[in-house]
Enzyme design. Structure first.
Site, mmCIF file in Angstrom:
data_model
loop_
_atom_site.group_PDB
_atom_site.id
_atom_site.type_symbol
_atom_site.label_atom_id
_atom_site.label_comp_id
_atom_site.label_asym_id
_atom_site.label_seq_id
_atom_site.Cartn_x
_atom_site.Cartn_y
_atom_site.Cartn_z
ATOM 1 N N GLY A 203 0.844 -1.191 0.000
ATOM 2 C CA GLY A 203 0.000 0.000 0.000
ATOM 3 C C GLY A 203 0.876 1.237 0.000
ATOM 4 O O GLY A 203 2.054 1.169 0.374
ATOM 5 N N GLN B 274 3.197 9.899 1.323
ATOM 6 C CA GLN B 274 4.489 9.209 1.483
ATOM 7 C C GLN B 274 5.463 9.535 0.351
ATOM 8 O O GLN B 274 6.652 9.250 0.456
ATOM 9 C CB GLN B 274 4.280 7.688 1.573
ATOM 10 C CG GLN B 274 3.548 7.284 2.849
ATOM 11 C CD GLN B 274 3.342 5.786 2.918
ATOM 12 O OE1 GLN B 274 2.379 5.260 2.365
ATOM 13 N NE2 GLN B 274 4.265 5.093 3.575
ATOM 14 N N CYS C 76 5.614 -0.067 7.735
ATOM 15 C CA CYS C 76 5.319 1.132 6.952
ATOM 16 C C CYS C 76 6.563 1.510 6.164
ATOM 17 O O CYS C 76 7.668 1.536 6.715
ATOM 18 C CB CYS C 76 4.912 2.270 7.884
ATOM 19 S SG CYS C 76 4.470 3.781 6.993
ATOM 20 N N LEU C 77 6.373 1.811 4.889
ATOM 21 C CA LEU C 77 7.514 2.187 4.040
ATOM 22 C C LEU C 77 8.166 3.476 4.533
ATOM 23 O O LEU C 77 9.327 3.733 4.210
ATOM 24 C CB LEU C 77 7.059 2.338 2.584
ATOM 25 C CG LEU C 77 6.585 1.037 1.920
ATOM 26 C CD1 LEU C 77 6.025 1.322 0.536
ATOM 27 C CD2 LEU C 77 7.718 0.014 1.851
ATOM 28 N N HIS D 143 -4.761 1.573 7.433
ATOM 29 C CA HIS D 143 -3.394 2.106 7.591
ATOM 30 C C HIS D 143 -3.181 3.272 6.617
ATOM 31 O O HIS D 143 -2.631 4.314 6.993
ATOM 32 C CB HIS D 143 -2.407 0.960 7.341
ATOM 33 C CG HIS D 143 -0.954 1.335 7.302
ATOM 34 N ND1 HIS D 143 -0.036 0.839 8.198
ATOM 35 C CD2 HIS D 143 -0.248 2.126 6.457
ATOM 36 C CE1 HIS D 143 1.165 1.325 7.908
ATOM 37 N NE2 HIS D 143 1.074 2.105 6.844
ATOM 38 N N GLU D 144 -3.639 3.123 5.376
ATOM 39 C CA GLU D 144 -3.441 4.177 4.365
ATOM 40 C C GLU D 144 -4.330 5.393 4.633
ATOM 41 O O GLU D 144 -3.887 6.532 4.453
ATOM 42 C CB GLU D 144 -3.723 3.642 2.950
ATOM 43 C CG GLU D 144 -2.912 2.427 2.514
ATOM 44 C CD GLU D 144 -1.432 2.527 2.764
ATOM 45 O OE1 GLU D 144 -0.915 3.645 2.898
ATOM 46 O OE2 GLU D 144 -0.782 1.472 2.850
ATOM 47 N N HIS E 199 -2.761 7.594 7.044
ATOM 48 C CA HIS E 199 -1.744 8.474 6.453
ATOM 49 C C HIS E 199 -2.369 9.768 5.912
ATOM 50 O O HIS E 199 -1.778 10.841 6.029
ATOM 51 C CB HIS E 199 -1.032 7.782 5.284
ATOM 52 C CG HIS E 199 0.110 6.893 5.671
ATOM 53 N ND1 HIS E 199 1.225 7.342 6.344
ATOM 54 C CD2 HIS E 199 0.340 5.579 5.429
ATOM 55 C CE1 HIS E 199 2.082 6.339 6.509
ATOM 56 N NE2 HIS E 199 1.565 5.245 5.972
HETATM 57 O O1 GNR Z 1 3.887 -2.506 2.741
HETATM 58 C C1 GNR Z 1 3.182 -2.371 3.748
HETATM 59 N N1 GNR Z 1 2.824 -3.464 4.468
HETATM 60 C C2 GNR Z 1 1.863 -3.453 5.468
HETATM 61 C C3 GNR Z 1 1.756 -4.581 6.274
HETATM 62 C C4 GNR Z 1 0.795 -4.630 7.258
HETATM 63 C C5 GNR Z 1 -0.062 -3.574 7.445
HETATM 64 C C6 GNR Z 1 0.039 -2.435 6.650
HETATM 65 C C7 GNR Z 1 0.994 -2.374 5.658
HETATM 66 S S1 GNR Z 1 1.096 -0.963 4.658
HETATM 67 C C8 GNR Z 1 2.769 -1.020 4.177
HETATM 68 C C9 GNR Z 1 3.065 0.038 3.119
HETATM 69 C C10 GNR Z 1 2.843 1.412 3.711
HETATM 70 O O2 GNR Z 1 3.599 1.952 4.463
HETATM 71 N N2 GNR Z 1 1.728 2.016 3.410
HETATM 72 O O3 GNR Z 1 1.445 3.211 3.931
HETATM 73 NI NI NI Z 2 2.477 3.310 5.845
#
Ligand code: GNR
Ligand code: NI
Length: 174
Positions: free
Chosen positions: A46, A51, A94-95, A136-137, A140
């Site tokens: 995601g 980001q 999270c990246l 999660h997104e 952000h």
């Molecule tokens: O790559 C991602 N893996 C992930 C694993 C578990 C729960 C959420 C994520 S999102 C993350 C990529 C990211 O930072 N998206 O904002």
């Molecule tokens: Ni993230």
């Protein structure tokens, strides 16, 4: 298509609240394609526009497994319109916080309303990893990070570590 550099903790850009997208034009679609390419390259499942430093309410996702066909999804102005009482726990990463993982509890199933890349309003019920990832997104887009859902002690440790690393990067003038 372009791979864009990722914004990393503790960059204050990650705390910005993103702005709604008024019209889905070619520029918005180009940003979606760049975000997908950046996400696949990372690799991640995601990515929110903030980001890559763009404060607009768009996210991309692909939770397909390596042995399945790619399933790129683009959600514009996403809103959660229903959440289950049932919760699920996933180990999240999270990246923007590389190599740090922690368990987060969230609603197991949600209904998300969004605009697709053709500018059409859609509604979708999602569960499992996709439900966690969408939440999660969307966090952000509101300046919220998954570490905001863990203990204050753990969160402060992570922020301290990334602040120190950023200081070192700066002093080496990279
Ligand atoms: O790559 C991602 N893996 C992930 C694993 C578990 C729960 C959420 C994520 S999102 C993350 C990529 C990211 O930072 N998206 O904002
Ligand atoms: Ni993230």
């Amino acid at each position: 298509m372009t791979i864009k550099p990722l914004i990393i903790l503790p960059d204050p850009v990650l705390r910005q609240v993103s702005n709604s997208i008024e019209t889905v034009d070619d520029e918005v679609r180009r940003l979606a394609d760049d975000m997908l390419e950046t996400m696949y390259d990372a690799p991640g499942i995601g990515l929110a526009a903030i980001q890559v430093g763009v404060a607009r309410r768009m996210l991309v996702l692909d939770v397909s497994r390596d042995d399945e066909d790619k399933t790129p999804l683009v959600f514009i102005n996403p809103e959660i319109v229903a959440s289950s009482d049932e919760r699920s726990v996933y180990e999240e990463g999270c990246l923007s916080i590389p190599d740090y993982y922690a368990e987060v509890e969230r609603p197991a199933k949600i209904t998300v309303r969004y605009v697709d890349r053709d500018g059409k309003q859609q509604e979708k019920e999602v569960d499992g990893l996709l439900a966690t990832c969408v939440q999660h997104e969307i966090d952000h887009l509101n300046g919220v990070l998954f570490i905001d859902h863990i203990s204050k002690l753990k969160r402060e440790m992570v922020i301290r570590k990334f602040t120190k690393a950023a200081r070192l990067r700066g002093s080496k003038a990279l």
